[in-house]
Design an enzyme around this catalytic site. Structure first.
Site, PDB file in Angstrom:
ATOM      1  N   ASP A   8      10.632 -64.636 -51.129  1.00 10.77           N
ATOM      2  CA  ASP A   8      11.493 -63.475 -50.943  1.00 10.77           C
ATOM      3  C   ASP A   8      11.337 -63.079 -49.472  1.00 10.77           C
ATOM      4  O   ASP A   8      10.378 -63.475 -48.797  1.00 10.77           O
ATOM      5  CB  ASP A   8      10.997 -62.351 -51.870  1.00 10.77           C
ATOM      6  N   ASP A  10      12.668 -59.522 -47.784  1.00  9.70           N
ATOM      7  CA  ASP A  10      12.437 -58.096 -47.522  1.00  9.70           C
ATOM      8  C   ASP A  10      11.271 -57.571 -48.351  1.00  9.70           C
ATOM      9  O   ASP A  10      11.316 -57.601 -49.571  1.00  9.70           O
ATOM     10  CB  ASP A  10      13.704 -57.295 -47.824  1.00  9.70           C
ATOM     11  N   ARG A  55      23.912 -50.850 -53.264  1.00  7.01           N
ATOM     12  CA  ARG A  55      23.109 -49.631 -53.033  1.00  7.01           C
ATOM     13  C   ARG A  55      23.987 -48.504 -52.510  1.00  7.01           C
ATOM     14  O   ARG A  55      23.880 -47.351 -52.942  1.00  7.01           O
ATOM     15  CB  ARG A  55      21.975 -49.941 -52.035  1.00  7.01           C
ATOM     16  N   HIS A  81      28.981 -51.686 -45.083  1.00  7.01           N
ATOM     17  CA  HIS A  81      27.877 -52.650 -45.153  1.00  7.01           C
ATOM     18  C   HIS A  81      27.940 -53.648 -43.988  1.00  7.01           C
ATOM     19  O   HIS A  81      26.906 -54.054 -43.448  1.00  7.01           O
ATOM     20  CB  HIS A  81      27.891 -53.401 -46.490  1.00  7.01           C
TER      21      HIS A  81
HETATM   22  C1  XBP Z   1      15.977 -56.630 -50.583  1.00  3.58           C
HETATM   23  C2  XBP Z   1      17.295 -56.051 -50.888  1.00  3.58           C
HETATM   24  C3  XBP Z   1      18.344 -56.059 -49.828  1.00  3.58           C
HETATM   25  C4  XBP Z   1      17.895 -55.222 -48.639  1.00  3.58           C
HETATM   26  C5  XBP Z   1      19.080 -54.791 -47.787  1.00  3.58           C
HETATM   27  O1  XBP Z   1      16.181 -58.013 -50.680  1.00  3.58           O
HETATM   28  O2  XBP Z   1      17.527 -55.615 -52.006  1.00  3.58           O
HETATM   29  O3  XBP Z   1      19.495 -55.491 -50.405  1.00  3.58           O
HETATM   30  O4  XBP Z   1      17.297 -54.025 -49.121  1.00  3.58           O
HETATM   31  O5  XBP Z   1      19.743 -55.943 -47.328  1.00  3.58           O
HETATM   32  P1  XBP Z   1      14.935 -59.015 -51.044  1.00  3.58           P
HETATM   33  P2  XBP Z   1      21.339 -56.060 -47.516  1.00  3.58           P
HETATM   34  O6  XBP Z   1      13.710 -58.184 -51.352  1.00  3.58           O
HETATM   35  O7  XBP Z   1      15.429 -59.798 -52.233  1.00  3.58           O
HETATM   36  O8  XBP Z   1      14.754 -59.857 -49.800  1.00  3.58           O
HETATM   37  O9  XBP Z   1      21.925 -54.762 -47.026  1.00  3.58           O
HETATM   38  O10 XBP Z   1      21.710 -57.245 -46.660  1.00  3.58           O
HETATM   39  O11 XBP Z   1      21.527 -56.284 -48.990  1.00  3.58           O
HETATM   40 MG    MG Z   2      11.731 -58.044 -51.609  1.00  3.93          MG
END
Ligand code: XBP
Ligand code: MG
Length: 239
Positions: A8, A10, A55, A81
């Site tokens: 993963d 983020d 979101r 976005h």
């Molecule tokens: C985390 C998410 C993403 C980020 C925001 O992704 O849910 O939506 O918060 O990025 P992960 P975007 O933990 O699966 O890496 O605005 O590009 O969605």
């Molecule tokens: Mg994550």
């Protein structure tokens, strides 16, 4: 035999949410003349919904219902976005968002051990590149044989879709892979694809339920993953 690690992004490879994605959302809202400001606490609540577009839509439906009634609601969310992603990639590409301790070392050790690497994330591909190339060096994206990111699948985490998409392109069974996640949504997605999963919580996810994780570790630093050496040696990752 362990053949691949699936990461993963983020919260796992880098702590991107509070000081990366959150200010990028707020910059996009300001730019659009909207009085929406997601503070740390509000953003922590909104993280229950994965995917930036999802979101924003969730926030609007809960807190700005008049905006949700606009006939061009879907288009406006997509525009917001897109602006947010522009702000986030600029921030990440500047090197302002470091990887979490141990992440680069773990990736390098895994490559040296001959393990295949992949990414399974909800964020966009451009966000992944903007984050990892400054941190790991030019060409680092080639380390990852498969990058599953964002809208390539219809259902985002906690649905297993992104992990199933990555496994299919790796041509591997889940039993030959190990997933790394930071959140309960991510853990559920990986488990739903049959993957043994190591969780390294971040500030926003520390209190979540990781009972079904293979291991919960404080960080990706070697001391935090004593048995990883075993896995890197090719021993089966026991669920
Ligand atoms: C985390 C998410 C993403 C980020 C925001 O992704 O849910 O939506 O918060 O990025 P992960 P975007 O933990 O699966 O890496 O605005 O590009 O969605
Ligand atoms: Mg994550």
């Amino acid at each position: 035999m362990l053949e691949a690690l699936i990461f993963d992004v983020d919260g796992t490879l880098a702590d991107t949410e509070r000081d990366g994605h959150r200010p990028a959302f707020n910059a996009a809202f300001r730019e659009a003349g909207l009085d929406w400001e997601w503070d740390e606490a509000r953003y922590g609540e909104l993280l229950a919904v994965t995917g930036g577009k999802e979101r924003i839509a969730h926030f609007v439906r809960c807190h700005r219902p008049e905006f949700a009634r606009r006939p061009d609601f879907t288009e406006r969310v997509a525009e917001l976005h897109k602006a947010k992603t522009r702000h986030y990639t600029a921030l990440a590409a500047s090197g302002a968002i470091p990887l979490r301790p141990g992440a680069a070392r773990l990736l390098q050790d895994a490559r040296a051990a001959g393990l295949r690497l992949a990414i399974a994330t909800t964020t966009t591909p451009e966000n992944v590149i903007a984050l990892l190339e400054p941190a790991l060096g030019p060409g680092a994206m080639s380390w990852f044989e498969v990058v599953g990111a964002g809208d390539v699948v219809p259902a985002k985490k906690p649905a297993p879709d992104i992990y199933l998409w990555v496994l299919e392109r790796l041509g591997l069974a889940a039993s030959a892979c190990l997933a790394f996640e930071d959140s309960e949504n991510g853990l559920r997605a990986a488990l739903g694809a049959g993957l043994a999963t190591v969780v390294t919580p971040c500030d926003y996810t520390r209190e979540q339920n990781f009972d079904r994780a293979l291991a919960v570790i404080p960080s990706l630093e070697p001391a935090g993953i004593p048995t990883l050496r075993l896995w890197l040696s090719g021993a089966p990752a026991q669920v």
